[in-house]
Enzyme design. Structure first.
Site, PDB file in Angstrom:
ATOM      1  N   SER A  25       0.817  -1.217   0.000  1.00 53.31           N
ATOM      2  CA  SER A  25       0.000   0.000   0.000  1.00 53.31           C
ATOM      3  C   SER A  25       0.853   1.270   0.000  1.00 53.31           C
ATOM      4  CB  SER A  25      -0.945  -0.001   1.195  1.00 53.31           C
ATOM      5  OG  SER A  25      -0.196  -0.102   2.383  1.00 53.31           O
ATOM      6  N   SER A  57       3.455   1.218   6.453  1.00 56.97           N
ATOM      7  CA  SER A  57       4.057   1.530   5.157  1.00 56.97           C
ATOM      8  C   SER A  57       3.833   2.997   4.771  1.00 56.97           C
ATOM      9  CB  SER A  57       3.511   0.596   4.078  1.00 56.97           C
ATOM     10  OG  SER A  57       2.140   0.790   3.912  1.00 56.97           O
ATOM     11  N   TRP A  58       2.681   3.573   5.149  1.00 57.71           N
ATOM     12  CA  TRP A  58       2.475   4.986   4.825  1.00 57.71           C
ATOM     13  C   TRP A  58       3.429   5.868   5.645  1.00 57.71           C
ATOM     14  CZ3 TRP A  58      -2.956   7.168   3.248  1.00 57.71           C
ATOM     15  CH2 TRP A  58      -3.396   6.472   2.107  1.00 57.71           C
ATOM     16  N   ASP A  83      -1.929   3.901  16.031  1.00 53.67           N
ATOM     17  CA  ASP A  83      -2.713   2.690  15.773  1.00 53.67           C
ATOM     18  C   ASP A  83      -3.013   1.984  17.087  1.00 53.67           C
ATOM     19  OD1 ASP A  83      -3.096   0.938  12.890  1.00 53.67           O
ATOM     20  OD2 ASP A  83      -3.564  -0.049  14.785  1.00 53.67           O
ATOM     21  N   ASP A  99      -6.042   4.868  20.855  1.00 56.33           N
ATOM     22  CA  ASP A  99      -7.353   4.896  20.213  1.00 56.33           C
ATOM     23  C   ASP A  99      -7.577   6.282  19.625  1.00 56.33           C
ATOM     24  OD1 ASP A  99     -10.008   4.968  19.592  1.00 56.33           O
ATOM     25  OD2 ASP A  99     -10.733   4.387  21.589  1.00 56.33           O
ATOM     26  N   ASP A 124      -5.063   5.002   6.253  1.00 55.09           N
ATOM     27  CA  ASP A 124      -5.198   3.884   5.308  1.00 55.09           C
ATOM     28  C   ASP A 124      -5.910   2.730   6.007  1.00 55.09           C
ATOM     29  OD1 ASP A 124      -4.876   2.490   2.920  1.00 55.09           O
ATOM     30  OD2 ASP A 124      -2.950   1.647   3.527  1.00 55.09           O
ATOM     31  N   LYS A 164      -8.684   6.145   3.077  1.00 53.54           N
ATOM     32  CA  LYS A 164      -9.181   5.033   2.255  1.00 53.54           C
ATOM     33  C   LYS A 164     -10.709   4.960   2.347  1.00 53.54           C
ATOM     34  CE  LYS A 164      -7.533   0.762   3.074  1.00 53.54           C
ATOM     35  NZ  LYS A 164      -6.759   0.133   2.018  1.00 53.54           N
TER      36      LYS A 164
END
Lengths: 316, 998
Positions: A25, A57-58, A83, A99, A124, A164
């Site tokens: 991604s 990855s972003w 995350d 969160d 994403d 996304k």
């Protein structure tokens, strides 16, 4: 990403491994940037938030664009990745296991930014897909709305938000809602996102919230309540506490833009490694590469173990 | 005004519930279907919501609350049973509704939203209170509300593995149950308030003590996610359904483990969403993504008490007061309407009479010791040994006496290794076979009363022949199945004649059954099964000694021992898979019965239970661990299904056979992500859909399928699979479909997808054609299909770039042949291939002849005459309208746009212009477009779930009609008679389009 024969069919998957990205991604963000150049502003892009960032990855792309490949001044540049899942460290990125709906997360990010607002927020994130299309699309939109809540509290005026989306039955309602907060909303599909997938990205340019609205995160407020100050909240319970009847909702089709240029690799195509041809796509040798990051533990790991041991075979 | 009308829909059903012991309610899209389930009668279809699917509902004696998405509706049961449209009752909740429960005042209801809030609603839709658990707002995939005697408990399944149990009125947390990994997909509380049961992404079911919050037990067994659970039988059992399409029942009584009680394979791949139990009848109902409503008799093996009996020789010996030897075993048996006759390895012939439940020793026959073969027919048992000795015993109807007895000492054969019997008009035909290739194959015609031999037939035995099953037709032809998938047909009026052989029908295993199906003129249809899982419908012409396989397919897994048409004309297969004996409804794809018996390697026989051969009730007799088992298979007490369903995964393409099948009925084929192709029919007026066959030839998810004529269908998928199917509609038993030819692949282990194809017939006879195929690696190929040698021959190949190609058309314009290709790069690319196919002769804009080139075909480097950019990204669908000197291409894209491009010739070259685009023709990918009404209308479907009709005006499209469809992932459509349309995706809808209605 595992070590698998997927290498052969999916060129992006292979390129991600070669270039050290944790997931394919990464190319989606790179191709979005090729079109919109939101990561190329050396002077004005300083503070960036990557939401639902795992495996990262972003954040890797952000780190490379803002630090490794930057020729400008690195002072005051900051990337925060958030995350719920733990993430292995990435150079130049501060990771927060938190969160995104929690007000504390907001204050942590603001603290890291020295109480300055962000220039760019991206997400994403995608939920577990159940196969119930309406539910999956709703949960994805809720994820976007959660990211958007935090974004409205932290993004500077004129800032950019990228997330996304699944282009399903109610996507036009989301476009219409975002239109109240941003100057321009575009639905972008990078070449690295498969044509057969519902996935696309909203690129929201020019953050411009209603002037009389002050967003405030509150764990006990619903998304609808949060946005009720601007025109986004559609389904408020009216003052007489009566639920509303069915009505045609406001919808809007966003402009579509394909990203990545015609010469970029087609994620729907099958590529050959073992023959010559005249195309200019670089062809790596067909050797399986080790995965960059080991696969995570799926929730059904125990069930798989039991199955391997033959304990789930039908006995009745 | 133009209008769409939905005639029917088969698609995901998300909730089923029994109202009482007669009525079952099923949620199908925005409708509730009301069934009288015992008589399989649909008594009402009631629309509840405008667009949203009903995800669940709760019912009491008088009331019903339904929910789905953000919609809620509170209605009376009598309205639900009698009204057809209750859309006006739809109310909107601000957030997604996870569960609704009626309060026990029978007035209000509780609405749990995905943010763990409960709205207390009165019947007028007024929110009386909003209840929540402070600081717990994690999104929920599931939850439930349980009204107990003293409190109301909210059970919230979070996405992080925890289950929050809280008290509604005090808004206090009772427990946070931790143990599951991943999202919780269902959680429920038992009626007595003792237990909580939950299931999750981790494939386990967990039972918790509501009092103390402790985990009581875990159940493993589901091989994918579990979606729904319910307590039943006084909270002693649980029932569960899930993504693996199984329904399982569990015993709660044990300690740390939930014990699997039974497993039912109930739906087609994939997702069974909901289950319920009617406890008085012990009938369960399940609903799935395939649209099927399945009923399960949970007492199928115990309802009458005598379903399963077993005997050991020792236990039989005790009642008989004779002693069996220590190493004596049962060698053969047959079930008759009166009971069972069996023989032991020492030649003891014993009888079990059903009505007295008693065993008798009939006789001890030394000749049948050590080797014996047992056959039963009518009331007669036939034993034989390997020396040509045959014993026939005819019993009275009640089985009490032997009314005729005959011993035959034949000497036709050096050794007899197989003896079989079949009805031959009123008589019996017994066949005898020896292992000696030089011996004859013997058939004896026996008169059933006197048991005398009437005629003896001595046939020349074909080579490589080992008989396995028999069938006789027209009182003249004996069909004998053999090993190596071979059938020998002997002419009973001409013994000298060599058998007509049908060899190697399938790769090679033994033929396990031959059953006559029907005859029409000189055609005789037989169902022929092979142990390796293949079944065939073969059309045999005895006079010409020719045959044609008109249907061939393979069962999902296991060994196939036989098949038959049941009284509803459904094709039923049976055999073994792993340790189970199964009976399976092949037409609709569900298991009728499974019996744990240890597997295929044992003595067994499937007999008619009452001797009538009505194929309704059976006796399965088998030996397991030296024990004799009798398993009675009764008629089901409720219908197996209320709706059969279609595909459990997305329908990727639909094609309607142009020629009508019956008056108002058309055949159509569906190609699904589940890798099967289904042949079905629908009724233009009623919308009724019936599915005939699910063909399993493809091993990967389907891309495209199309009837290229009234006789042929082509389908394509990944792994370079492309099949030419022949359709046969001339028989009354069923329409049939079989693969006629297979396209060669380019590699040994092909990994390319064939994205699309197009055909052009040569001449008017519509048998030979050329076909263009396009691939995921940018390859284009053209093939010639020659019907005389039934092969695809490569004519031409080239490659566009490296991107994937999505759509293709073969076009003749001014006597030149063009290939139009639409790739993922959004261009329309046109090649002039006239000179590339040197042997092609075109005249009057028709392909009249073509020959295969003598030299091998190499990759052509032909450049396109034009590449016209019409979409930003992939062109997902395309239709072409021809006129004398131009063709117009209508395209729909991933970029939400519908476009028109025009192509014509100028100075010998093709020219094209992009004449029109509507960049916002849909809010998501446009997945199908098709011209109808002589090219004046365009039908489009898109992933936003809107079906649209556009008026084609000079170089533009004007919206005429649009309507929301409940079919998600809308991806395919076809239209016939300009008014009947099929819409496919996750489910299938039949719509009527009428421009004159309002």
């Amino acid at each position: 990403m595992g070590k698998s024969s997927k290498d052969k069919r999916d060129l992006y998957y292979r390129k991600a491994k070669e270039q050290g990205y944790r997931a394919r991604s990464a190319f989606k963000l790179l191709q979005l940037n090729d079109e919109f150049h939101f990561l190329d502003d050396e002077t004005n892009l300083k503070r960036v938030v990557d939401l639902c960032a795992a495996p990262g990855s972003w954040s890797q792309v952000l780190s490379r664009k803002m630090f490794t490949e930057s020729k400008g001044n690195l002072d005051g540049k900051k990337i925060v990745a958030v995350d719920l899942q733990p993430m292995s460290p990435i150079e130049n990125v501060t990771t927060l296991q938190a969160d995104i709906t929690h007000p504390e997360t907001l204050s942590k990010i603001l603290h890291l930014f020295g109480n300055e607002k962000a220039d760019f927020v991206c997400s994403d994130g995608a939920p577990d897909v159940t196969g119930l299309h309406d539910l999956d699309e709703y949960v994805q939109q809720q994820l976007i709305m959660s990211a958007l809540q935090l974004t409205t509290c932290i993004l500077k005026k004129n800032g950019t938000f990228v997330a996304k989306i699944f282009r399903g039955r109610d996507i036009d309602m989301l476009y219409s809602q975002l239109g109240y907060l941003f100057e321009k909303v575009i639905c972008a599909k990078p070449k690295s996102s498969r044509g057969t997938s519902l996935e696309a990205f909203i690129v929201c340019l020019g953050y411009n919230p209603p002037s009389n609205w002050e967003p405030k995160l509150d764990l006990n407020k619903s998304v609808e309540e949060f946005f009720s100050g601007c025109s986004l909240g559609r389904l408020k319970i009216s003052d007489d506490n009566k639920l509303s009847n069915w009505k045609i909702e406001e919808r809007d089709i966003a402009e579509f833009m394909s990203c990545g240029g015609l010469d970029s690799v087609d994620s729907d195509a099958t590529y050959h490694f073992d023959e010559d041809d005249t195309s200019n796509v670089k062809k790596p040798a067909l050797v399986s590469l080790d995965p960059i990051q080991s696969p995570t533990n799926p929730p059904y790991k125990k069930a798989l173990e039991l199955k391997r041991k033959g304990k789930l075979t039908r006995a009745v | 005004m133009s209008n769409f009308k939905q005639l029917s829909h088969i698609g995901p059903s998300l909730c089923v519930k029994f109202y009482n012991d007669t009525i079952l309610l099923a949620a199908v899209g925005p409708f509730i279907h009301v069934y009288e389930f015992r008589s399989d009668k649909l008594i009402n279809k009631c629309r509840i919501f405008h667009n949203n699917k009903i995800h669940g509902f709760d019912i009491s004696q008088e009331k019903c609350v339904l929910y789905g998405g953000k919609s809620v509706s509170i209605i009376s049961i009598s309205d639900l049973l009698n009204q057809i449209d209750l859309k006006h009752t739809e109310l909107y909740v601000p957030e997604w509704v996870v569960a609704c429960t009626l309060a026990n005042d029978n007035e209000n209801c509780y609405v749990l939203t995905c943010y763990n809030q409960v709205l207390i609603l009165n019947p007028n839709g007024v929110v009386l209170h909003t209840k929540k658990l402070l600081n717990e707002r994690s999104i929920l995939y599931s939850g439930s509300i349980k009204v107990l005697d003293d409190r109301v408990v909210v059970n919230a399944g979070t996405v992080m593995g925890g289950i929050l149990i809280w008290d509604l009125f005090s808004e206090q947390k009772i427990h946070n149950l931790k143990g599951h990994v991943g999202s919780i997909f269902y959680v429920t509380v038992s009626d007595d308030g003792k237990y909580v049961a939950s299931c999750s992404d981790d494939r386990s079911i967990r039972l918790w003590n509501l009092e103390n919050g402790q985990e009581v037990s875990i159940g493993w067994g589901h091989t994918a996610r579990i979606w729904n659970l319910k307590f039943f039988n006084n909270n002693m059992n649980l029932i569960s359904v899930g993504e693996d399409c199984t329904c399982r029942t569990w015993d709660i009584s044990s300690e740390s483990e939930l014990i699997t009680k039974n497993v039912y394979e109930v739906h087609l791949t994939k997702n069974c969403w909901s289950c319920d139990v009617q406890e008085e009848l012990m009938i369960a109902a399940t609903a799935g993504n395939d649209g099927r409503i399945k009923l399960i008799d949970m007492n199928k093996a115990s309802r009458y008490g005598n379903e399963l009996q077993s005997f050991t020789l020792q236990s039989i010996g005790e009642t008989l007061e004779i002693k069996f030897e220590k190493n004596e075993i049962i060698k053969g048996f047959h079930w008759f309407s009166f009971g069972l006759i069996a023989i032991t390895s020492l030649g003891k012939i014993i009888k079990y009479v059903e009505c007295t439940q008693s065993w008798n020793l009939i006789v001890v026959n030394e000749d049948l010791a050590s080797y014996s073969n047992t056959i039963g027919i009518d009331n007669t048992i036939i034993f034989s040994n390997n020396k040509g000795y045959v014993l026939l015993l005819a019993f009275s109807d009640d089985g009490r006496s032997i009314i005729m007895q005959k011993e035959l000492h034949t000497d036709y054969l050096s050794k007899v290794t197989n003896c079989m019997c079949v009805k031959f008009d009123e008589n019996y035909l017994i066949t005898l076979e020896s292992p000696n290739p030089n011996d004859n194959f013997i058939a004896l015609e026996i008169e059933p009363v006197s048991l005398e031999i009437k005629r003896t037939f001595k046939f020349n035995k074909p080579g490589n022949f080992v008989s396995s099953c028999l069938e006789v037709v027209n009182q003249n032809y004996l069909l004998v199945g053999s090993r190596f998938s071979t059938v020998a047909i002997f002419n009973l009026s001409d013994c000298e004649r060599d058998a007509f052989m049908i060899k190697k029908l399938n790769p090679g295993d033994t033929v396990t059954s031959i059953k006559f199906v029907e005859s029409k003129d000189d055609s005789n249809l037989f169902s022929i099964t092979n142990r390796d899982g293949f079944y065939n419908i073969v059309n045999i012409n005895f006079d010409n000694e020719t045959y044609e396989v008109i249907h061939s397919n393979k069962i999902v897994k296991g060994f196939l021992e036989g098949a038959f048409y049941n009284k509803d004309n459904e094709y039923i297969t049976y055999g073994f898979k792993s340790t189970l004996f199964y009976m399976y409804n092949e037409q609709h794809g569900y298991e009728i019965l499974s019996q744990l018996c240890g597997g295929a390697h044992r003595q067994w026989k499937l007999c008619s239970l009452d001797g009538t051969n009505s194929n309704e009730e059976f006796m399965l007799v088998y030996i397991k661990a030296s024990e004799l088992y009798l398993r009675r298979i009764y008629k089901p007490i409720v219908p197996e299904t209320l709706v059969n369903g279609l595909h459990g995964r997305e329908i990727r393409d639909i094609s309607i056979l142009p020629q009508p099948f019956n008056k108002e009925e058309y055949l159509f084929a569906t190609a699904s992500e589940d890798t099967t192709i289904r042949l079905n029919k629908f009724n233009l007026v009623t919308g009724d859909i019936k599915s005939y066959w699910a063909e399993r030839k493809h091993v990967s998810g389907l891309q495209r399928l199309k009837f290229i004529s009234n006789k042929f269908l082509i389908s394509s998928s990944a792994r370079e699979e492309l099949f030419l199917w022949a359709i046969n509609t001339s028989f009354s038993s069923n329409p049939y479909i079989t693969v006629r030819a297979t396209l060669p692949t380019s590699a040994h282990s092909p990994d390319l997808r064939i994205m699309d194809f197009d055909t052009l017939f040569i001449n008017e006879d519509r048998t030979d054609f050329i076909v263009s195929t396009i691939y995921s690696d940018s390859t284009m190929k053209i093939w010639y299909y020659d019907s005389t040698d039934n092969q695809f021959k490569l004519l031409w190949t080239s490659r566009y770039k490296t991107c994937c190609l999505l759509n293709v058309k073969l076009i003749i314009l001014e006597d030149e042949l063009y290939l139009l290709v639409a790739p993922t790069d959004g261009h329309l690319v046109v090649y002039n291939i006239t000179n590339e196919l040197e042997t092609a002769r075109i005249s009057d804009n028709k392909l009249v002849n073509i020959k295969v080139p003598m030299v091998p075909v190499t990759l052509s480097n032909l450049k396109p005459e034009i590449e016209l950019a019409v979409h930003q990204s992939g062109i997902k669908c395309m239709d072409v309208e021809f006129s004398k000197d131009t063709f117009k291409v209508y395209t729909g894209g991933d970029d939400n746009a519908l476009s028109i491009s025009k192509f014509y010739k100028n100075g010998g070259r093709i020219c094209g212009e992009f004449v029109y685009s509507n960049p916002k023709a849909a809010s998501s990918t446009i997945t199908s477009c098709q011209l109808f009404k002589n090219g004046t209308r365009l039908l489009s479907t898109s992933v936003d779930q809107i079906v649209r009709v556009w008026k084609v005006e000079e170089d533009k499209l004007v919206s005429m009609a649009s309507r929301y469809t409940t079919v998600a992932d809308t991806g395919s459509s076809d239209i016939i008679k300009d008014s009947s349309l099929l819409i496919g995706g996750v489910g299938l809808s039949v719509w009527e389009y009428d421009e004159n209605s309002n």
